[in-house]
Design an enzyme around this catalytic site. Structure first.
Site, PDB file in Angstrom:
ATOM      1  N   ALA A   4     -89.807  21.712 -66.416  1.00  0.00           N
ATOM      2  CA  ALA A   4     -88.399  21.077 -66.077  1.00  0.00           C
ATOM      3  C   ALA A   4     -88.839  19.598 -65.750  1.00  0.00           C
ATOM      4  O   ALA A   4     -89.762  19.039 -65.163  1.00  0.00           O
ATOM      5  CB  ALA A   4     -88.127  21.802 -64.802  1.00  0.00           C
ATOM      6  N   CYS A   5     -88.085  18.537 -66.236  1.00  0.00           N
ATOM      7  CA  CYS A   5     -87.866  17.442 -65.812  1.00  0.00           C
ATOM      8  C   CYS A   5     -86.422  16.923 -65.685  1.00  0.00           C
ATOM      9  O   CYS A   5     -85.567  17.617 -66.300  1.00  0.00           O
ATOM     10  CB  CYS A   5     -88.575  16.481 -66.826  1.00  0.00           C
ATOM     11  SG  CYS A   5     -90.282  16.807 -67.234  1.00  0.00           S
ATOM     12  N   THR A   6     -86.269  15.653 -65.160  1.00  0.00           N
ATOM     13  CA  THR A   6     -84.769  15.303 -65.233  1.00  0.00           C
ATOM     14  C   THR A   6     -84.935  13.561 -65.389  1.00  0.00           C
ATOM     15  O   THR A   6     -85.986  13.075 -64.882  1.00  0.00           O
ATOM     16  CB  THR A   6     -84.181  15.364 -63.911  1.00  0.00           C
ATOM     17  OG1 THR A   6     -84.218  16.854 -63.550  1.00  0.00           O
ATOM     18  CG2 THR A   6     -82.779  14.818 -63.764  1.00  0.00           C
ATOM     19  N   ASN A  14     -83.703  19.737 -69.009  1.00  0.00           N
ATOM     20  CA  ASN A  14     -84.303  20.554 -70.331  1.00  0.00           C
ATOM     21  C   ASN A  14     -83.238  21.240 -70.805  1.00  0.00           C
ATOM     22  O   ASN A  14     -82.266  20.670 -71.314  1.00  0.00           O
ATOM     23  CB  ASN A  14     -85.345  21.074 -69.603  1.00  0.00           C
ATOM     24  CG  ASN A  14     -86.191  20.227 -68.870  1.00  0.00           C
ATOM     25  OD1 ASN A  14     -86.005  20.611 -67.425  1.00  0.00           O
ATOM     26  ND2 ASN A  14     -86.962  19.363 -69.288  1.00  0.00           N
TER      27      ASN A  14
END
Length: 351
Positions: A25-27, A199
């Site tokens: 996960a990333c933002t 994601n």
């Protein structure tokens, strides 16, 4: 409306139930501030040390797409500062024109079959190709939509799975684009309004999520878990709720507060939801003042690189590296330009 509601219901389900594949996960979001201030922030969430260091690349570098004998080739037009992944890929960065590129995990990615006969580009070099060649999002989109190469993926280092990424772009004007490969076909979403990306799911479904939460309103309720859908909702609300301060220092502080809000606490893992991983580091790119900020989860300091004070020239510019250490635990403070050391460029993962 029925399609919208179904998409929102699907995104409210635990992602571990929706997707059987492992996703990290990333933002990423783009802040539009006072006096045409544009700031792009991202978090890097990964279950293990991603081996990140910072690099300075000058203009005039001869590049190969690392996809075999028919790799696309180019010479860099713009210098850049980038954050590497395992020192085999560009995961994040900003060039001297203020164009920012970020790659985030997208489990739904499906790349075209590569026959080895047409120009190919390693997924590891995708972001760098854009940073090297373009000053604006529009310029990049105009070329990419012609599909001048085939993206070629490879296994994640130390893992038995192929890398699956989508690419976000933003420039100093506030323009934005999201590039994905879905069912083997390139899909480009291009608009300054596309400020937030996380994601899974694919970006079209993230837009449906945005519409849903816009109707509810962030002052009424916001979802609070670490799932990508919830992080998207929080980032989309807060990036436009924070004040458009006249002070650049306050604007940077506000942007950092939002990217921290959508980060996953260090050490958190959810066995039934493998898409959730701890935030390892965060970057904030001030595209007006040309400052690239870096914050590791394991160090007490934020430091930055001033691109205006770097030598990107083809004649005297040098490839330089800032060694961040295992888990990015080396401590730097303030402007770190002088701490970079001349280093041979890394080779992109490929064939």
């Amino acid at each position: 409306m029925r399609s919208l509601m179904m998409a929102c219901v699907a995104m409210s389900m635990p992602f571990g139930l929706q997707y059987s594949g492992v996703a990290d996960a990333c933002t990423r979001f783009v802040y539009h501030g006072a006096h045409d201030e544009v700031i792009t922030a991202r978090s890097m969430d990964w279950k293990t040390d991603v081996g990140t260091n910072l690099w300075v690349f000058p203009r005039g570098m001869k590049r190969s797409g690392a996809a075999g004998p028919h790799s696309v080739e180019w010479v860099s037009k713009y210098g850049s500062v980038i954050a590497s992944g395992y020192d085999i890929s560009t995961t994040d960065g900003m060039n001297e024109a203020g164009l920012v590129a970020n790659v985030l995990w997208l489990a739904e990615s499906s790349y075209p079959h590569y026959d080895g006969k047409t120009p190919g580009l390693s997924l590891a070099a995708w972001a760098q190709y854009v940073l090297d060649n373009f000053a604006t999002v529009s310029e990049a989109v105009k070329v990419l939509e012609k599909e001048p190469f085939t993206i070629v993926t490879a296994q994640v280092p130390g893992e038995n799975r192929l890398a699956a990424l989508h690419l976000s772009l933003s420039d100093a004007s506030g323009d934005s684009a999201i590039i994905e490969y879905i069912d083997g076909k390139q899909v480009i979403h291009h608009s300054p309004s596309y400020q937030v990306m996380t994601n899974s799911p694919s970006f079209d479904k993230q837009l449906a999520l945005y519409e849903y939460w816009s109707q509810i309103g962030g002052t009424v309720m916001l979802p609070g878990t670490n799932r990508a859908a919830d992080r998207f909702a929080r980032a989309a609300f807060y990036v436009n709720a924070i004040p458009k301060s006249e002070s650049a220092v306050e604007a940077i502080a506000s942007v950092f507060s939002v990217i921290r809000n959508v980060s996953v606490p260090y050490g958190i893992s959810t066995p039934n939801e493998p898409n959730i991983s701890s935030t390892r580091w965060r970057t904030v790119a001030d595209q007006k003042r040309m400052l690239y900020f870096f914050e590791s989860a394991l160090t007490p300091n934020v430091f930055w690189v001033d691109l205006k004070k770097l030598d990107f020239s083809e004649q005297t510019g040098r490839v330089k590296k800032l060694e961040l250490g295992p888990d990015q635990t080396h401590i730097y403070a303030g402007m770190a330009n002088a701490q970079f050391k001349d280093t041979a460029p890394f080779a992109f993962l490929g064939q």
